[in-house]
Each structure stands twice: as C-alpha cells, then as structure tokens.
Design a protein around this motif. Structure first.
Motif, PDB file in Angstrom:
ATOM      1  N   CYS A 194       0.865  -1.169   0.000  1.00  0.00           N
ATOM      2  CA  CYS A 194       0.000   0.000   0.000  1.00  0.00           C
ATOM      3  C   CYS A 194       0.908   1.228   0.000  1.00  0.00           C
ATOM      4  CB  CYS A 194      -0.900  -0.003   1.245  1.00  0.00           C
ATOM      5  SG  CYS A 194       0.017   0.092   2.802  1.00  0.00           S
ATOM      6  N   GLN A 195       0.331   2.410  -0.089  1.00  0.00           N
ATOM      7  CA  GLN A 195       1.154   3.612  -0.161  1.00  0.00           C
ATOM      8  C   GLN A 195       1.970   3.823   1.113  1.00  0.00           C
ATOM      9  OE1 GLN A 195       1.581   5.157  -2.845  1.00  0.00           O
ATOM     10  NE2 GLN A 195       2.698   6.999  -2.243  1.00  0.00           N
ATOM     11  N   GLU A 196       1.378   3.535   2.254  1.00  0.00           N
ATOM     12  CA  GLU A 196       2.079   3.736   3.524  1.00  0.00           C
ATOM     13  C   GLU A 196       3.348   2.896   3.604  1.00  0.00           C
ATOM     14  OE1 GLU A 196       1.407   3.125   8.352  1.00  0.00           O
ATOM     15  OE2 GLU A 196      -0.238   2.740   6.948  1.00  0.00           O
ATOM     16  N   CYS A 301       0.918  16.538  -8.464  1.00  0.00           N
ATOM     17  CA  CYS A 301       0.767  16.622  -7.006  1.00  0.00           C
ATOM     18  C   CYS A 301       0.938  18.049  -6.485  1.00  0.00           C
ATOM     19  CB  CYS A 301       1.754  15.694  -6.315  1.00  0.00           C
ATOM     20  SG  CYS A 301       3.499  16.153  -6.507  1.00  0.00           S
ATOM     21  N   CYS A 314       5.485  12.395  -6.249  1.00  0.00           N
ATOM     22  CA  CYS A 314       4.450  11.443  -6.682  1.00  0.00           C
ATOM     23  C   CYS A 314       4.973  10.430  -7.687  1.00  0.00           C
ATOM     24  CB  CYS A 314       3.245  12.173  -7.258  1.00  0.00           C
ATOM     25  SG  CYS A 314       3.559  13.007  -8.850  1.00  0.00           S
ATOM     26  N   TRP A 349      -3.406  10.069  -7.357  1.00  0.00           N
ATOM     27  CA  TRP A 349      -2.731  10.639  -6.200  1.00  0.00           C
ATOM     28  C   TRP A 349      -3.703  10.802  -5.036  1.00  0.00           C
ATOM     29  CZ3 TRP A 349       1.877  11.271  -4.278  1.00  0.00           C
ATOM     30  CH2 TRP A 349       2.158  12.269  -3.358  1.00  0.00           C
ATOM     31  N   GLN A 350      -4.948  11.151  -5.359  1.00  0.00           N
ATOM     32  CA  GLN A 350      -5.978  11.290  -4.331  1.00  0.00           C
ATOM     33  C   GLN A 350      -6.370   9.923  -3.760  1.00  0.00           C
ATOM     34  OE1 GLN A 350      -7.203  13.814  -2.805  1.00  0.00           O
ATOM     35  NE2 GLN A 350      -8.901  12.847  -1.725  1.00  0.00           N
ATOM     36  N   GLU A 353      -4.007   8.681  -1.254  1.00  0.00           N
ATOM     37  CA  GLU A 353      -3.837   9.660  -0.180  1.00  0.00           C
ATOM     38  C   GLU A 353      -2.395  10.170  -0.133  1.00  0.00           C
ATOM     39  OE1 GLU A 353      -5.293   7.034   3.030  1.00  0.00           O
ATOM     40  OE2 GLU A 353      -6.917   8.489   3.250  1.00  0.00           O
ATOM     41  N   ASP A 355      -0.999  13.122  -0.361  1.00  0.00           N
ATOM     42  CA  ASP A 355      -0.667  14.271   0.479  1.00  0.00           C
ATOM     43  C   ASP A 355      -0.431  13.869   1.938  1.00  0.00           C
ATOM     44  OD1 ASP A 355      -0.597  16.412  -1.306  1.00  0.00           O
ATOM     45  OD2 ASP A 355      -2.781  16.550  -1.347  1.00  0.00           O
ATOM     46  N   LYS A 356      -1.067  12.802   2.350  1.00  0.00           N
ATOM     47  CA  LYS A 356      -0.933  12.327   3.730  1.00  0.00           C
ATOM     48  C   LYS A 356       0.502  11.935   4.060  1.00  0.00           C
ATOM     49  CE  LYS A 356      -2.680   8.640   6.762  1.00  0.00           C
ATOM     50  NZ  LYS A 356      -3.622   7.493   6.843  1.00  0.00           N
ATOM     51  N   TYR A 357       1.228  11.455   3.026  1.00  0.00           N
ATOM     52  CA  TYR A 357       2.571  10.942   3.259  1.00  0.00           C
ATOM     53  C   TYR A 357       3.669  11.893   2.796  1.00  0.00           C
ATOM     54  CZ  TYR A 357      -0.205   6.747   3.839  1.00  0.00           C
ATOM     55  OH  TYR A 357      -1.148   5.846   4.252  1.00  0.00           O
TER      56      TYR A 357
END
Length: 392
Positions: A194-196, A301, A314, A349-350, A353, A355-357
């Motif tokens: 995942c992105q995280e 981004c 991004c 990108w949305q 998430e 922007d969260k990272y």
C-alpha cells in the motif's frame, strides 16, 4: 599370545567401552534429528529473508521439550492446535495465522509469506476445501510479487483455477498489512505494498550540515573516499544508483563493517542530495548532476519535486516527458491529451492519499495556486473503475 600383546588388547577394549558409554555408539549413523538444529536455523533465516513475519521451525522440534520453540503453540488459540496429521486438519471460517503455520508444519515446509496475505490464504484454503483438496502442499511463498501455492492438480482442474485466481488477487493486496496495494518495482525486487508501506520501503536521504543521513544512518562528507554512478546497475540513460565508498567503514548493528553504500534514485531526497554532494570526486558525472539543479513544480501533485522529467514526490513523469515517450495519437488534440493525463494522475494521487505521506517525502514546497482538474463526479466514477490512469 604374549603378556605385552594381551595388555595392549585389553587397553584398546577398555578405551572403546569408555567411548561407547560416554558418547554412545561411535559407529552408528546419526539420525535426521541429530542435525535438525542446524537445518532449522538455516531454514529460519531463509524464511525471514523471503519476508516471513512469523518464526519458522520444523514440526519435529515441537516434541523436543528442551528447545524454547516447543512452546510456540502453547498459549495460542486456533482450530488445529491439537492436529497431528493432514487427514485431521480442519478448514473452516475460524482459521487464523497459527492454523496456516500448522498446515505448513504438517507438510514439512515453511510459511514464506508476510502477515498481510494471511487472510487471503485462508480464503483460498476454504475454496480449495470445497473442491476436495487433500491438504497437501509443497510450497507457500511469495514469488514475483504474487502468492505461490504449490499442490498437485491437473491442468484446467478447478483447483488450478483457484490458485491462479488468488495469485492474481495477491498482486493487489499489501503484503505487510493486507490493505489495497499494487506491485512496486523500485527496489530491485518486485513486491506488493500500500502507499504507507511503500513510502516506508522507499527510504530517504536528507542533507545535514557536515554530511547526510541515509536510511537513519549519518555519514560525514569528509568520510567519502570515492563517489560515482554504478553503470553496471543502469538499464537506461538514467543512473539508478550512486555508489559511495567510505574511508572509515560504518559498523552495522550486527557488527559487520560497511565500506560501500548505494543510494538509489528512487529514495526521497535524491535530487536535493545530488545538488549538495561535494565537487571534486574523480569519475563522478557532474554533467549528469546538472539535470537536478533546478526542480520544478509538479502539475500532478503540486510539489516542487520535478527533477530530470520526473516528480520525486508522486513519481509521475512530467507531461512533456510522457508526451515525448508516447506521442499524441493522430486526430487527438494535444491539450486535451495533456488534460486527460494530468487529471487521471491527480485522481490516482488522491486515491492513494498521497498528500498524507508528503512529510515522509522530505517536506517539499507546494505551489499555492496548484489546480485540481477533475470534478467530484469524475472522481467518484474513477473509484468505481480499475486501471484507468495511464502507466509511465
């Protein structure tokens, strides 16, 4: 027989008897379990190297009370805790990770997948059970970023169809946490994240007053003996790794010295790092480094992180680079093509998430008047579809 001969023979027989009593029969072949400790220690390291997050030991060891791993299942609650053979292995909706480990033990293999895929594997076992699967499996592992489960079945058998289905499903599930993920290709091996957990795996290099920090380790500029781009690891006209040789080796926590480090172009902060590396290293391509001197704002981004036609934040190609690579098809308006590309990349990108990272990406400056090109209706439609955004 002389007295001397008799004495020598008696001493020899006494010596053999003493050895037999103390160490056992020296002429008897050792059993498999006599070497099990060594085998298990090797298997455990192999399993961990393949991404396993749970300890791995052979089932034989569970009966050896003196070993600490004998209590592995002691305090665990799971369906097959008392199961000792495959014929009695139960498959139902109450299975957990311990059941998966027990299944592997009963088959004499290692469970070489990470925790995030455990629910997926349990779901697959339930479907296999409905097809009369016999519980026999020779390998459970990750390979090329997908779940591999090897068992006997005929071509085009329903069992084979299930295996292929879950192999494909696994490519969209984060191996670490089980959330929605995608295959990542950046680090030299393919994996699903995942992105995280992708951001966590990317690594980071940040500039300090007298040196830099690379993946939580500080290196002084004056400790660099040599720096150059490793062309043996490059597959295109862009360098993938900067190789740095140190004057004084860095001592790893394990005690092993590290005299050479590699900084990959996919780590966050790579562009800024190249702009701060001291001048004067023989063999270092400073003409190439000039491509990273003036970062631009990303139209996707919105962060000032576009180095050498790609956004470091991004990781998207700039429109000019994408257009150069794919060209506009005949009959299509270039401006409309650009809008389509940027819009779909922005929606992706949305979705992840992004922007969260961003803090983990090095706190890039964001353009105040950054424009979002998609509407809420378009975004909702995007969520209901897969693989809409273009690949670089």
């Amino acid at each position: 027989m002389t007295i001397t001969t008799a004495i020598i023979l008696g001493l020899f027989i006494s010596f053999v008897l003493i050895i037999y009593i103390v160490k056992g029969n020296p002429f008897q072949f050792k059993k498999k379990n006599d070497h099990q400790d060594l085998i298990d220690s090797i298997q455990e390291r192999i399993a961990k190297a393949n991404g396993a997050t749970i300890e791995h030991y052979a089932l034989d060891n569970l009966s050896q009370v003196k070993k600490p791993e004998v209590d592995f299942y002691k305090d665990a609650e799971f369906v097959n805790k008392e199961c000792t053979n495959l014929d009695d292995f139960i498959i139902n909706d109450q299975l957990n990770s311990y059941d998966l480990r027990k299944l592997a033990d009963l088959n004499g293999i290692q469970l070489q997948i990470r925790q995030g895929w455990h629910p997926l594997l349990i779901e697959m076992l339930q479907e296999l059970d409905q097809q009369g699967w016999n519980r026999s499996v020779s390998c459970i592992k990750e390979k090329y970023a997908s779940l591999r489960f090897y068992t006997q079945c005929q071509y085009e058998d329903p069992i084979q169809t299930i295996l292929e289905e879950y192999e494909y499903k696994s490519e969209k599930v984060c191996e670490t946490c089980g959330k929605k993920g995608e295959i990542r290709y950046n680090s030299g091996w393919d994996y699903v994240a995942c992105q995280e957990h992708y951001v966590e795996n990317r690594g980071e290099v940040t500039i300090q007053k007298n040196g830099f920090i690379h993946n939580d380790k500080f290196y002084e500029w004056n400790n660099i003996k040599k720096a150059l781009f490793d062309k043996d690891l490059d597959y295109s006209d862009k360098h993938r790794f900067l190789k740095i040789e140190l004057k004084k080796p860095y001592i790893e926590p394990s005690g092993w010295p590290t005299g050479t480090i590699y900084i990959a172009n996919y780590v966050t902060g790579f562009g800024s790092f190249l702009n701060h590396i001291p001048k004067g290293f023989p063999g270092l391509d400073y003409n190439y480094i000039k491509n990273f001197e003036n970062p631009e704002f990303c139209e996707i981004c919105g962060y000032k992180a576009v180095y050498f036609d790609r956004c470091e934040c991004c990781e998207s190609l700039s429109w000019s680079a994408y257009h150069k690579q794919w060209k506009t098809q005949d009959g299509k308006d270039e401006n409309e093509e650009k809008r389509w590309y940027l819009k779909h990349k922005q929606m992706n990108w949305q979705v992840i998430e992004g922007d969260k990272y961003v803090p983990a990406y090095g706190n890039y400056t964001k353009k105040p008047d950054h424009k979002i090109l998609y509407t809420e209706l378009e975004f909702q439609d995007y969520l209901n579809k897969e693989d809409l955004y273009p690949e670089d």
